[in-house]
Motif scaffolding. Structure first.
Motif, mmCIF file in Angstrom:
data_model
loop_
_atom_site.group_PDB
_atom_site.id
_atom_site.type_symbol
_atom_site.label_atom_id
_atom_site.label_comp_id
_atom_site.label_asym_id
_atom_site.label_seq_id
_atom_site.Cartn_x
_atom_site.Cartn_y
_atom_site.Cartn_z
ATOM 1 N N VAL A 50 11.994 -54.076 -38.815
ATOM 2 C CA VAL A 50 12.747 -52.926 -38.287
ATOM 3 C C VAL A 50 11.832 -51.701 -38.187
ATOM 4 N N PHE A 51 12.046 -50.893 -37.139
ATOM 5 C CA PHE A 51 11.300 -49.637 -37.003
ATOM 6 C C PHE A 51 11.972 -48.563 -37.851
ATOM 7 N N VAL A 52 11.222 -47.516 -38.170
ATOM 8 C CA VAL A 52 11.804 -46.360 -38.870
ATOM 9 C C VAL A 52 12.031 -45.287 -37.810
ATOM 10 N N GLY A 53 13.289 -45.029 -37.477
ATOM 11 C CA GLY A 53 13.601 -44.155 -36.353
ATOM 12 C C GLY A 53 13.066 -42.734 -36.520
ATOM 13 N N TRP A 56 14.452 -38.437 -32.549
ATOM 14 C CA TRP A 56 15.187 -38.670 -31.301
ATOM 15 C C TRP A 56 15.584 -40.142 -31.131
ATOM 16 N N GLU A 57 15.100 -40.995 -32.019
ATOM 17 C CA GLU A 57 15.417 -42.417 -31.921
ATOM 18 C C GLU A 57 16.679 -42.733 -32.734
ATOM 19 N N ILE A 58 17.089 -43.995 -32.653
ATOM 20 C CA ILE A 58 18.191 -44.426 -33.504
ATOM 21 C C ILE A 58 17.709 -44.349 -34.944
ATOM 22 N N PHE A 100 0.575 -42.482 -38.089
ATOM 23 C CA PHE A 100 0.340 -42.400 -36.657
ATOM 24 C C PHE A 100 1.435 -41.608 -35.944
ATOM 25 N N TYR A 101 1.076 -40.601 -35.179
ATOM 26 C CA TYR A 101 2.005 -39.774 -34.394
ATOM 27 C C TYR A 101 3.164 -39.195 -35.197
ATOM 28 N N GLY A 102 2.972 -39.041 -36.507
ATOM 29 C CA GLY A 102 4.058 -38.498 -37.318
ATOM 30 C C GLY A 102 5.138 -39.511 -37.669
ATOM 31 N N LEU A 103 4.886 -40.787 -37.320
ATOM 32 C CA LEU A 103 5.833 -41.856 -37.682
ATOM 33 C C LEU A 103 5.784 -42.081 -39.181
ATOM 34 N N LEU A 104 6.904 -42.528 -39.753
ATOM 35 C CA LEU A 104 6.876 -42.988 -41.133
ATOM 36 C C LEU A 104 6.401 -44.433 -41.115
ATOM 37 N N ILE A 123 14.361 -53.885 -32.529
ATOM 38 C CA ILE A 123 13.290 -53.343 -31.703
ATOM 39 C C ILE A 123 13.699 -52.001 -31.101
ATOM 40 N N PRO A 124 12.828 -50.990 -31.167
ATOM 41 C CA PRO A 124 13.160 -49.707 -30.528
ATOM 42 C C PRO A 124 12.840 -49.772 -29.034
ATOM 43 N N CYS A 125 13.371 -48.825 -28.277
ATOM 44 C CA CYS A 125 12.975 -48.734 -26.871
ATOM 45 C C CYS A 125 13.114 -47.304 -26.416
ATOM 46 N N GLY A 136 9.231 -49.566 -23.355
ATOM 47 C CA GLY A 136 8.823 -48.895 -24.586
ATOM 48 C C GLY A 136 8.215 -47.536 -24.280
ATOM 49 N N TYR A 137 7.408 -47.055 -25.214
ATOM 50 C CA TYR A 137 6.809 -45.730 -25.016
ATOM 51 C C TYR A 137 5.456 -45.792 -24.329
ATOM 52 N N GLY A 138 5.089 -46.963 -23.835
ATOM 53 C CA GLY A 138 3.894 -47.081 -23.010
ATOM 54 C C GLY A 138 2.619 -47.383 -23.749
ATOM 55 N N ALA A 139 2.733 -47.712 -25.029
ATOM 56 C CA ALA A 139 1.517 -47.948 -25.806
ATOM 57 C C ALA A 139 1.207 -49.440 -25.966
ATOM 58 N N GLY A 140 2.157 -50.295 -25.609
ATOM 59 C CA GLY A 140 1.908 -51.736 -25.638
ATOM 60 C C GLY A 140 2.006 -52.405 -26.994
ATOM 61 N N PHE A 141 2.337 -51.659 -28.048
ATOM 62 C CA PHE A 141 2.370 -52.243 -29.408
ATOM 63 C C PHE A 141 3.347 -53.421 -29.501
ATOM 64 N N TYR A 142 4.575 -53.198 -29.024
ATOM 65 C CA TYR A 142 5.590 -54.245 -29.163
ATOM 66 C C TYR A 142 5.346 -55.409 -28.210
ATOM 67 N N ASP A 143 4.952 -55.120 -26.960
ATOM 68 C CA ASP A 143 4.714 -56.226 -26.023
ATOM 69 C C ASP A 143 3.636 -57.151 -26.567
HETATM 70 N N1 LIG Z 1 10.041 -45.678 -34.959
HETATM 71 C C1 LIG Z 1 9.153 -46.272 -34.183
HETATM 72 N N2 LIG Z 1 8.069 -46.817 -34.732
HETATM 73 C C2 LIG Z 1 7.145 -47.404 -33.935
HETATM 74 C C3 LIG Z 1 7.294 -47.446 -32.544
HETATM 75 C C4 LIG Z 1 8.477 -46.861 -31.991
HETATM 76 O O1 LIG Z 1 8.717 -46.869 -30.783
HETATM 77 N N3 LIG Z 1 9.362 -46.297 -32.845
HETATM 78 N N4 LIG Z 1 6.311 -48.019 -31.768
HETATM 79 C C5 LIG Z 1 6.483 -48.504 -30.498
HETATM 80 O O2 LIG Z 1 5.580 -48.754 -29.762
HETATM 81 C C6 LIG Z 1 4.966 -48.084 -32.342
HETATM 82 C C7 LIG Z 1 4.342 -46.689 -32.258
HETATM 83 N N5 LIG Z 1 4.236 -46.309 -30.920
HETATM 84 C C8 LIG Z 1 4.074 -45.063 -30.362
HETATM 85 C C9 LIG Z 1 3.666 -45.008 -29.043
HETATM 86 C C10 LIG Z 1 3.458 -43.811 -28.412
HETATM 87 C C11 LIG Z 1 3.680 -42.637 -29.067
HETATM 88 C C12 LIG Z 1 3.428 -41.384 -28.323
HETATM 89 O O3 LIG Z 1 2.723 -41.386 -27.349
HETATM 90 N N6 LIG Z 1 3.999 -40.265 -28.785
HETATM 91 C C13 LIG Z 1 3.906 -38.939 -28.211
HETATM 92 C C14 LIG Z 1 2.581 -38.327 -28.434
HETATM 93 C C15 LIG Z 1 2.514 -37.669 -29.780
HETATM 94 C C16 LIG Z 1 1.264 -36.875 -29.937
HETATM 95 O O4 LIG Z 1 0.181 -37.357 -29.557
HETATM 96 O O5 LIG Z 1 1.365 -35.770 -30.431
HETATM 97 C C17 LIG Z 1 4.264 -38.914 -26.729
HETATM 98 O O6 LIG Z 1 5.177 -39.649 -26.343
HETATM 99 O O7 LIG Z 1 3.718 -38.133 -26.002
HETATM 100 C C18 LIG Z 1 4.123 -42.688 -30.376
HETATM 101 C C19 LIG Z 1 4.308 -43.889 -31.018
HETATM 102 C C20 LIG Z 1 5.066 -48.603 -33.730
HETATM 103 N N7 LIG Z 1 6.034 -47.895 -34.511
#
Ligand SMILES: Nc1nc2c(c(=O)[nH]1)N(C=O)[C@@H](CNc1ccc(C(=O)N[C@@H](CCC(=O)O)C(=O)O)cc1)CN2
Ligand SMILES: Nc1ncnc2c1ncn2[C@@H]1O[C@H](COP(=O)(O)OP(=O)(O)OP(=O)(O)O)[C@@H](O)[C@H]1O
Length: 192
Positions: A50-53, A56-58, A100-104, A123-125, A136-143
């Motif tokens: 599970v992701f940690v929201g 703005w996420e769930i 990473f990016y302030g995620l927990l 899975i988040p989206c 997703g958020y375009g980073a490819g981690f989940y795919d």
């Molecule tokens: N809660 C949660 N954890 C997760 C994900 C997620 O979607 N949600 N991920 C799913 O892949 C991975 C992290 N992926 C991420 C991908 C992109 C960005 C991102 O680009 N964020 C900002 C930029 C922040 C900054 O640089 O200051 C952006 O959208 O501009 C963040 C996390 C793994 N963990």
């Protein structure tokens, strides 16, 4: 081309998300939580990824605490490099720290969970369709991670951030179940 379409859709959705009323988000997240608990595969799952929201996420924190109390093994993503992440076991919320990016994310000492040890993934989206196409958020981690896994994929999405269609590329991983506050939908896409 699809990449540009994805970027535009991501931006449109993310702008909308920031305007969602707080009471809608709270109510939707609570309903999503109840639907998850009603899912037979969730009840049967010993190990859940599970992701940690983020704000703005769930917000999955109450669900994670519930899973830990119920004795489930809980795995959380830890970003380890470009497009790569690991799933680490947490035994309490204090196994998490800002990463990473302030995620927990799980702290360094946490144990690795292999994809074959996971029974179900929540899975988040950014947005998804009722048919289980996910953006997703375009980073490819989940795919990348899901391409090498076989557990049941349950995407969580508030109905107001769902889309009619999402651009799909070859590498996009389809979801098995879509949960929003309106209910549980099985996509019937994967015969895994
Ligand atoms: N809660 C949660 N954890 C997760 C994900 C997620 O979607 N949600 N991920 C799913 O892949 C991975 C992290 N992926 C991420 C991908 C992109 C960005 C991102 O680009 N964020 C900002 C930029 C922040 C900054 O640089 O200051 C952006 O959208 O501009 C963040 C996390 C793994 N963990
Ligand atoms: N299995 C894969 N192997 C190599 N590169 C991949 C793979 N899956 C995705 N990518 C690359 O990752 C980048 C992000 O892909 P995409 O825009 O589809 O991400 P997303 O679905 O928004 O993100 P995520 O997978 O993190 O949820 C793209 O450049 C894509 O080519």
């Amino acid at each position: 081309m699809t990449c540009k379409e994805k970027k535009a859709l991501r931006q449109a959705v993310q702008q909308g998300v920031r305007q969602l009323p707080e009471d809608y988000c709270k109510a939707a997240d609570a309903a999503i939580f109840e639907h998850i608990r009603a899912l037979p595969e969730y009840a049967a799952a010993k190990t859940v990824f599970v992701f940690v929201g983020m704000d703005w996420e769930i917000r999955t924190q109450p669900l994670i605490e519930d899973m830990l109390r119920a004795g489930k093994i809980v795995g959380v993503p830890l970003c380890t490099g470009k497009r790569t992440m690991e799933v680490r076991r947490i035994t309490g919320m204090d196994d998490l720290e800002k990463g990473f990016y302030g995620l927990l994310e799980p702290k360094a000492h946490t144990a690795l969970l292999r994809p074959d040890e996971i029974d179900l993934g929540l899975i988040p989206c950014c947005t998804c369709t009722a048919g289980g196409d996910r953006l997703g958020y375009g980073a490819g981690f989940y795919d990348v991670y899901l391409a090498q896994s076989h557990f049941l994929r349950v995407v969580l999405c508030r109905s107001r951030t769902m889309s009619e269609t999402v651009p799909v590329e070859e590498h996009d991983q389809p979801m098995d179940v879509v949960i929003s506050e309106t209910g549980i939908r099985r996509t019937g896409r994967n015969s895994r």
